[in-house]
Design an enzyme around this catalytic site. Sequence first.
Site, short mmCIF file in Angstrom:
data_model
loop_
_atom_site.label_atom_id
_atom_site.label_comp_id
_atom_site.label_asym_id
_atom_site.label_seq_id
_atom_site.Cartn_x
_atom_site.Cartn_y
_atom_site.Cartn_z
N ARG A 1 7.89 -6.00 -0.78
CA ARG A 1 6.89 -4.83 -0.17
C ARG A 1 7.10 -4.30 1.23
NH1 ARG A 1 4.34 -9.05 -2.94
NH2 ARG A 1 3.28 -8.71 -5.04
N LYS B 1 1.07 -10.93 -0.88
CA LYS B 1 -0.10 -10.41 -1.52
C LYS B 1 -0.97 -11.12 -2.24
CE LYS B 1 -1.44 -6.32 -4.43
NZ LYS B 1 -0.77 -5.15 -5.05
N HIS C 1 7.20 2.67 -2.56
CA HIS C 1 6.94 1.54 -3.28
C HIS C 1 7.92 1.62 -4.52
CE1 HIS C 1 4.78 -2.19 -4.30
NE2 HIS C 1 4.51 -1.84 -5.83
N ARG D 1 10.78 -0.90 -4.88
CA ARG D 1 10.62 -2.30 -5.32
C ARG D 1 10.69 -2.28 -6.72
NH1 ARG D 1 8.10 -7.16 -4.70
NH2 ARG D 1 6.42 -7.94 -6.11
N HIS E 1 6.56 -12.14 -8.30
CA HIS E 1 5.68 -12.11 -9.59
C HIS E 1 5.13 -13.37 -9.95
CE1 HIS E 1 7.33 -7.98 -9.13
NE2 HIS E 1 6.32 -7.46 -9.15
N TYR F 1 7.23 -4.19 -13.54
CA TYR F 1 8.29 -3.65 -12.22
C TYR F 1 9.68 -3.55 -12.95
CZ TYR F 1 4.71 -3.63 -8.52
OH TYR F 1 3.87 -3.41 -7.66
#
Length: 287
Positions: free
Chosen positions: A149, A174, A229, A232, A255, A264
Amino acid sequence: MPVTDASPSCIPTLREALSRYLLEITPQKKGKLQESRRIHAWQKHPLGDLPLDRIRPIDLVSYRNNRLAAGRSVYTIRLDLAVLSHLFEIARTEWGHETLGNPVKALRLPAFPPGRDRRLEPGELGKILSLSTQVMKDLIRFAIETAMRRSEILSLTWDRIDLEKRVATIAETKSGGKRKVPLSPLALEILQKRLSENQGRPFPLSPDDVSHRFLDACRSAGIRDLRFHDLRHEATSRFFEKGLSVPQVAAITGHKTLQMLHRYTHLRAEDLALKLEECSGPPPKRE
């Protein structure tokens, strides 16, 4: 000192409860700054004058619909309501208001929109890099090589990078905790070059600076609907295209669930068709 009077006759207003929540609960959270802003916004809302037991699901239906009509994103609205829901749970379980219901749980939350599936088209990366400064070129390439990120890349310091073991450590992700990211040959090359040019952080830019520079390069190149973003997403999809397994990709990207990893990952049908052609052999003999 925290308020300790929790008798049923002393049910606080939403504004009062939020003030206590802000003092006792929010400081323990990683995203305390963002949550503080949400709490202050709730305190200014007309519902702030009502005692907690007077707030009904229909009141929150109006709040939800008004926010959607005002153009607020589904993510923002759900986060705002999540703060309120947790407040009611804390009031019930820790502040002595055992009979208090949680009106948010009776509310139909707005559905998430379909995940973005924007990937780089042929030629776009070259155009963006040609219109970027050297530090942005390095950062963009590094993002695609690592799937990190923006905040994770910008928070990197040299003491968290082991060039010999080819691993970068993200101290706080995150989703909480740390994550070790393996470095590809190109990612390693970028960092080695940055090390020779910088004594501080590898990428000494602010988050807003990165976003603005990236969007400016896209506009100058005539590229639409591409955000930093999205790199990613691009990186995650490339990992699968290189043949990495689901656990391997999840270990790199961080993840926690297959569902989030799927959001994603955007494999191109035309690329899969080529892969099938490469893998195909003579048809099996049927007895």
